[in-house]
Write an enzyme that holds these catalytic residues in place. Structure first.
Site, short mmCIF file in Angstrom:
data_model
loop_
_atom_site.label_atom_id
_atom_site.label_comp_id
_atom_site.label_asym_id
_atom_site.label_seq_id
_atom_site.Cartn_x
_atom_site.Cartn_y
_atom_site.Cartn_z
N CYS A 2 6.09 -0.04 7.48
CA CYS A 2 5.74 1.17 6.74
C CYS A 2 6.94 1.58 5.90
CB CYS A 2 5.35 2.29 7.70
SG CYS A 2 4.83 3.80 6.86
N LEU A 3 6.69 1.89 4.63
CA LEU A 3 7.79 2.29 3.75
C LEU A 3 8.42 3.60 4.21
CD1 LEU A 3 6.12 1.33 0.35
CD2 LEU A 3 8.00 0.12 1.50
N HIS B 119 -2.41 7.44 7.37
CA HIS B 119 -1.43 8.34 6.72
C HIS B 119 -2.10 9.63 6.26
CE1 HIS B 119 2.41 6.29 6.49
NE2 HIS B 119 1.89 5.18 5.97
N HIS C 189 -4.30 1.45 7.92
CA HIS C 189 -2.93 2.00 7.95
C HIS C 189 -2.81 3.16 6.96
CE1 HIS C 189 1.64 1.27 7.92
NE2 HIS C 189 1.46 2.03 6.84
N GLU C 190 -3.39 2.98 5.75
CA GLU C 190 -3.27 4.02 4.72
C GLU C 190 -4.13 5.25 5.04
OE1 GLU C 190 -0.86 3.59 3.01
OE2 GLU C 190 -0.63 1.42 2.95
N GLN D 33 3.20 9.91 1.28
CA GLN D 33 4.51 9.22 1.31
C GLN D 33 5.38 9.60 0.12
OE1 GLN D 33 2.54 5.24 2.36
NE2 GLN D 33 4.50 5.11 3.42
N GLY E 229 0.84 -1.19 0.00
CA GLY E 229 0.00 0.00 0.00
C GLY E 229 0.88 1.24 0.00
O1 GNR Z 1 4.06 -2.50 2.51
C1 GNR Z 1 3.43 -2.36 3.56
N1 GNR Z 1 3.11 -3.46 4.29
C2 GNR Z 1 2.23 -3.44 5.36
C3 GNR Z 1 2.18 -4.54 6.20
C4 GNR Z 1 1.30 -4.57 7.25
C5 GNR Z 1 0.45 -3.50 7.47
C6 GNR Z 1 0.49 -2.40 6.65
C7 GNR Z 1 1.37 -2.36 5.60
S1 GNR Z 1 1.40 -0.99 4.55
C8 GNR Z 1 3.05 -1.01 4.02
C9 GNR Z 1 3.32 0.06 2.99
C10 GNR Z 1 3.10 1.42 3.60
O2 GNR Z 1 3.88 1.99 4.31
N2 GNR Z 1 1.94 2.00 3.39
O3 GNR Z 1 1.65 3.18 3.95
NI NI Z 2 2.80 3.27 5.77
#
Ligand code: GNR
Ligand code: NI
Length: 175
Positions: free
Chosen positions: A98-99, A144, A140-141, A51, A46
């Protein structure tokens, strides 16, 4: 299409509240395409527009899993102005990453199921029930988009430790 730079902690832009996408312009479509390419290259499942330093309520995702032949077909998805309409009382725990916080993983507890409303890249509005990894990832997204990071759900001790590690790394890199 182009790969864009992913911003990482302690970049303060990650704390911005992103603005709704008012109109799906060619710029918005290019941003979505670039985000998908950036997400696949990272690799990640995601990505939120902030980001890549764009404070817009736009998310890309691909949760494709290998089929019975072990093949994984890409399933690129774009969510514009996503909203959580309701969530379950029941929770589930996933190890999140999270990236924008590279190489750090922790267990996070969130509602196990959520109902989401979003607009797709063609302007069509959808409502869907999300469970499992989809539920975790969309939460999670959307976090952000509101300037919230998964480390905000950890103890202050853990959060401070991670933040300081990335602050030090940024200072070293600037020297
Ligand atoms: O790549 C991602 N893997 C992930 C694993 C578990 C819960 C959420 C994520 S999202 C993350 C990519 C990212 O930072 N998205 O904002
Ligand atoms: Ni993230």
């Amino acid at each position: 299409m182009a790969i864009r730079e992913i911003i990482i902690l302690p970049d303060r832009q990650l704390r911005l509240v992103s603005k709704p996408v008012e109109k799906i312009t060619s710029e918005v479509r290019t941003l979505a395409d670039d985000m998908l390419e950036t997400m696949y290259a990272a690799p990640g499942i995601g990505l939120a527009a902030i980001q890549v330093a764009q404070p817009l309520r736009l998310i890309t995702m691909d949760l494709a899993r290998p089929d019975e032949n072990g093949e994984t077909k890409p399933l690129p998805r774009v969510f514009i102005n996503p909203e959580i309409l309701s969530h379950s009382e029941e929770t589930s725990v996933y190890e999140e990453g999270c990236l924008s916080i590279p190489e750090y993983y922790e267990q996070v507890e969130r509602p196990a199921k959520v109902r989401v409303r979003f607009t797709d890249i063609d302007g069509k509005v959808h409502e869907e029930d999300a469970a499992g990894l989809y539920a975790t990832c969309i939460q999670h997204e959307i976090d952000h988009l509101n300037g919230v990071l998964f480390i905000d759900y950890l103890s202050k001790l853990k959060r401070d430790r991670v933040f300081k590690k990335f602050e030090k790394a940024a200072k070293r890199a600037a020297e």
